[in-house]
Design a protein around this motif. Structure first.
Motif, PDB file in Angstrom:
ATOM      1  N   ASN A  29      21.880  30.480 159.979  1.00 39.73           N
ATOM      2  CA  ASN A  29      23.296  30.550 160.348  1.00 39.73           C
ATOM      3  C   ASN A  29      23.859  29.134 160.513  1.00 39.73           C
ATOM      4  O   ASN A  29      23.447  28.401 161.412  1.00 39.73           O
ATOM      5  CB  ASN A  29      23.446  31.337 161.644  1.00 39.73           C
ATOM      6  N   PRO A  30      24.825  28.746 159.676  1.00 33.03           N
ATOM      7  CA  PRO A  30      25.367  27.381 159.763  1.00 33.03           C
ATOM      8  C   PRO A  30      26.210  27.139 161.021  1.00 33.03           C
ATOM      9  O   PRO A  30      26.528  25.991 161.333  1.00 33.03           O
ATOM     10  CB  PRO A  30      26.222  27.261 158.491  1.00 33.03           C
ATOM     11  N   LYS A  31      26.543  28.185 161.751  1.00 29.58           N
ATOM     12  CA  LYS A  31      27.375  28.037 162.945  1.00 29.58           C
ATOM     13  C   LYS A  31      26.568  27.727 164.203  1.00 29.58           C
ATOM     14  O   LYS A  31      27.134  27.519 165.270  1.00 29.58           O
ATOM     15  CB  LYS A  31      28.212  29.300 163.170  1.00 29.58           C
ATOM     16  N   LEU A  32      25.258  27.696 164.083  1.00 29.68           N
ATOM     17  CA  LEU A  32      24.418  27.416 165.246  1.00 29.68           C
ATOM     18  C   LEU A  32      24.548  25.962 165.665  1.00 29.68           C
ATOM     19  O   LEU A  32      24.685  25.067 164.824  1.00 29.68           O
ATOM     20  CB  LEU A  32      22.954  27.713 164.941  1.00 29.68           C
ATOM     21  N   THR A  33      24.463  25.743 166.969  1.00 28.21           N
ATOM     22  CA  THR A  33      24.440  24.379 167.480  1.00 28.21           C
ATOM     23  C   THR A  33      23.041  23.801 167.264  1.00 28.21           C
ATOM     24  O   THR A  33      22.094  24.530 166.971  1.00 28.21           O
ATOM     25  CB  THR A  33      24.768  24.338 168.976  1.00 28.21           C
ATOM     26  N   GLN A  34      22.928  22.508 167.456  1.00 26.81           N
ATOM     27  CA  GLN A  34      21.626  21.856 167.315  1.00 26.81           C
ATOM     28  C   GLN A  34      20.644  22.415 168.343  1.00 26.81           C
ATOM     29  O   GLN A  34      19.462  22.612 168.045  1.00 26.81           O
ATOM     30  CB  GLN A  34      21.774  20.354 167.494  1.00 26.81           C
ATOM     31  N   GLU A  35      21.125  22.693 169.550  1.00 25.62           N
ATOM     32  CA  GLU A  35      20.254  23.243 170.598  1.00 25.62           C
ATOM     33  C   GLU A  35      19.770  24.641 170.233  1.00 25.62           C
ATOM     34  O   GLU A  35      18.599  24.978 170.451  1.00 25.62           O
ATOM     35  CB  GLU A  35      20.983  23.276 171.947  1.00 25.62           C
ATOM     36  N   GLU A  36      20.655  25.453 169.686  1.00 21.16           N
ATOM     37  CA  GLU A  36      20.271  26.809 169.296  1.00 21.16           C
ATOM     38  C   GLU A  36      19.243  26.773 168.158  1.00 21.16           C
ATOM     39  O   GLU A  36      18.260  27.517 168.179  1.00 21.16           O
ATOM     40  CB  GLU A  36      21.504  27.615 168.873  1.00 21.16           C
ATOM     41  N   THR A  37      19.484  25.895 167.199  1.00 20.90           N
ATOM     42  CA  THR A  37      18.541  25.746 166.092  1.00 20.90           C
ATOM     43  C   THR A  37      17.183  25.267 166.603  1.00 20.90           C
ATOM     44  O   THR A  37      16.139  25.779 166.179  1.00 20.90           O
ATOM     45  CB  THR A  37      19.097  24.749 165.050  1.00 20.90           C
ATOM     46  N   SER A  38      17.193  24.327 167.520  1.00 19.74           N
ATOM     47  CA  SER A  38      15.937  23.816 168.086  1.00 19.74           C
ATOM     48  C   SER A  38      15.176  24.912 168.822  1.00 19.74           C
ATOM     49  O   SER A  38      13.945  24.998 168.719  1.00 19.74           O
ATOM     50  CB  SER A  38      16.208  22.655 169.032  1.00 19.74           C
ATOM     51  N   ALA A  39      15.892  25.734 169.560  1.00 19.23           N
ATOM     52  CA  ALA A  39      15.243  26.829 170.289  1.00 19.23           C
ATOM     53  C   ALA A  39      14.606  27.822 169.325  1.00 19.23           C
ATOM     54  O   ALA A  39      13.468  28.268 169.535  1.00 19.23           O
ATOM     55  CB  ALA A  39      16.255  27.529 171.190  1.00 19.23           C
ATOM     56  N   ILE A  40      15.311  28.156 168.265  1.00 20.62           N
ATOM     57  CA  ILE A  40      14.769  29.089 167.273  1.00 20.62           C
ATOM     58  C   ILE A  40      13.551  28.479 166.585  1.00 20.62           C
ATOM     59  O   ILE A  40      12.529  29.146 166.404  1.00 20.62           O
ATOM     60  CB  ILE A  40      15.854  29.482 166.248  1.00 20.62           C
ATOM     61  N   ARG A  41      13.648  27.208 166.226  1.00 16.15           N
ATOM     62  CA  ARG A  41      12.509  26.550 165.577  1.00 16.15           C
ATOM     63  C   ARG A  41      11.296  26.495 166.510  1.00 16.15           C
ATOM     64  O   ARG A  41      10.158  26.618 166.065  1.00 16.15           O
ATOM     65  CB  ARG A  41      12.890  25.150 165.125  1.00 16.15           C
ATOM     66  N   GLY A  42      11.547  26.329 167.799  1.00 17.99           N
ATOM     67  CA  GLY A  42      10.451  26.341 168.764  1.00 17.99           C
ATOM     68  C   GLY A  42       9.768  27.695 168.823  1.00 17.99           C
ATOM     69  O   GLY A  42       8.535  27.779 168.876  1.00 17.99           O
ATOM     70  N   ARG A  43      10.565  28.761 168.803  1.00 19.69           N
ATOM     71  CA  ARG A  43       9.980  30.108 168.810  1.00 19.69           C
ATOM     72  C   ARG A  43       9.197  30.367 167.525  1.00 19.69           C
ATOM     73  O   ARG A  43       8.117  30.968 167.552  1.00 19.69           O
ATOM     74  CB  ARG A  43      11.073  31.159 168.995  1.00 19.69           C
ATOM     75  N   ILE A  44       9.732  29.891 166.390  1.00 19.87           N
ATOM     76  CA  ILE A  44       9.031  30.043 165.118  1.00 19.87           C
ATOM     77  C   ILE A  44       7.690  29.321 165.178  1.00 19.87           C
ATOM     78  O   ILE A  44       6.664  29.850 164.745  1.00 19.87           O
ATOM     79  CB  ILE A  44       9.900  29.529 163.947  1.00 19.87           C
ATOM     80  N   ALA A  45       7.683  28.126 165.743  1.00 19.00           N
ATOM     81  CA  ALA A  45       6.430  27.359 165.864  1.00 19.00           C
ATOM     82  C   ALA A  45       5.426  28.086 166.754  1.00 19.00           C
ATOM     83  O   ALA A  45       4.225  28.123 166.443  1.00 19.00           O
ATOM     84  CB  ALA A  45       6.720  25.969 166.417  1.00 19.00           C
ATOM     85  N   GLN A  46       5.899  28.685 167.852  1.00 17.67           N
ATOM     86  CA  GLN A  46       5.002  29.429 168.740  1.00 17.67           C
ATOM     87  C   GLN A  46       4.374  30.614 168.013  1.00 17.67           C
ATOM     88  O   GLN A  46       3.180  30.875 168.150  1.00 17.67           O
ATOM     89  CB  GLN A  46       5.756  29.926 169.967  1.00 17.67           C
ATOM     90  N   ILE A  47       5.188  31.329 167.252  1.00 14.59           N
ATOM     91  CA  ILE A  47       4.672  32.485 166.510  1.00 14.59           C
ATOM     92  C   ILE A  47       3.656  32.036 165.469  1.00 14.59           C
ATOM     93  O   ILE A  47       2.594  32.649 165.313  1.00 14.59           O
ATOM     94  CB  ILE A  47       5.830  33.277 165.869  1.00 14.59           C
ATOM     95  N   ASN A  48       3.965  30.959 164.774  1.00 17.46           N
ATOM     96  CA  ASN A  48       3.012  30.450 163.783  1.00 17.46           C
ATOM     97  C   ASN A  48       1.702  30.014 164.441  1.00 17.46           C
ATOM     98  O   ASN A  48       0.628  30.201 163.857  1.00 17.46           O
ATOM     99  CB  ASN A  48       3.627  29.311 162.976  1.00 17.46           C
ATOM    100  N   ASP A  49       1.786  29.455 165.640  1.00 18.93           N
ATOM    101  CA  ASP A  49       0.568  29.095 166.377  1.00 18.93           C
ATOM    102  C   ASP A  49      -0.280  30.334 166.669  1.00 18.93           C
ATOM    103  O   ASP A  49      -1.503  30.317 166.509  1.00 18.93           O
ATOM    104  CB  ASP A  49       0.899  28.382 167.688  1.00 18.93           C
ATOM    105  N   LEU A  50       0.374  31.398 167.101  1.00 23.74           N
ATOM    106  CA  LEU A  50      -0.353  32.640 167.372  1.00 23.74           C
ATOM    107  C   LEU A  50      -0.988  33.198 166.100  1.00 23.74           C
ATOM    108  O   LEU A  50      -2.136  33.647 166.116  1.00 23.74           O
ATOM    109  CB  LEU A  50       0.579  33.687 167.987  1.00 23.74           C
ATOM    110  N   LEU A  51      -0.233  33.173 165.006  1.00 26.97           N
ATOM    111  CA  LEU A  51      -0.755  33.704 163.751  1.00 26.97           C
ATOM    112  C   LEU A  51      -1.914  32.880 163.205  1.00 26.97           C
ATOM    113  O   LEU A  51      -2.724  33.386 162.432  1.00 26.97           O
ATOM    114  CB  LEU A  51       0.371  33.788 162.710  1.00 26.97           C
ATOM    115  N   SER A  52      -2.005  31.630 163.611  1.00 28.67           N
ATOM    116  CA  SER A  52      -3.093  30.781 163.127  1.00 28.67           C
ATOM    117  C   SER A  52      -4.347  30.860 164.000  1.00 28.67           C
ATOM    118  O   SER A  52      -5.364  30.222 163.693  1.00 28.67           O
ATOM    119  CB  SER A  52      -2.628  29.322 163.031  1.00 28.67           C
ATOM    120  N   LEU A  53      -4.320  31.658 165.054  1.00 30.00           N
ATOM    121  CA  LEU A  53      -5.482  31.772 165.935  1.00 30.00           C
ATOM    122  C   LEU A  53      -6.776  32.154 165.222  1.00 30.00           C
ATOM    123  O   LEU A  53      -7.814  31.547 165.506  1.00 30.00           O
ATOM    124  CB  LEU A  53      -5.204  32.761 167.069  1.00 30.00           C
TER     125      LEU A  53
END
Length: 71
Positions: A29-53
């Motif tokens: 979504n191009p309307k997201l703020t930098q903070e919102e994008t960072s939060a989403i990317r952080g959640r994506i990274a957490q999920i990828n960490d779990l999937l790599s267990l």
């Protein structure tokens, strides 16, 4: 120890893949703020960490443990 062959783990993986797809869609979504994008990317990274267990645990299991000399 986690049983990565269990139906529970497979259900969790399915859920995590669904959540990843949702988050990636939101992140486009191009309307997201930098903070919102960072939060989403952080959640994506957490999920990828779990999937790599499974891979992480397999690698860790192959590593030699500390020897008596290390103590």
């Amino acid at each position: 120890m986690i049983d990565f062959t269990s139906s529970t783990w497979r259900s969790l993986v399915d859920h995590l893949h669904t959540e990843l797809a949702i988050l990636r869609g939101k992140n486009d979504n191009p309307k997201l703020t930098q903070e919102e994008t960072s939060a989403i990317r952080g959640r994506i990274a957490q999920i990828n960490d779990l999937l790599s267990l499974p891979r992480l645990m397999e690698t860790k299991a192959r590593m030699p443990g500390p020897s008596q000399e290390d103590y």
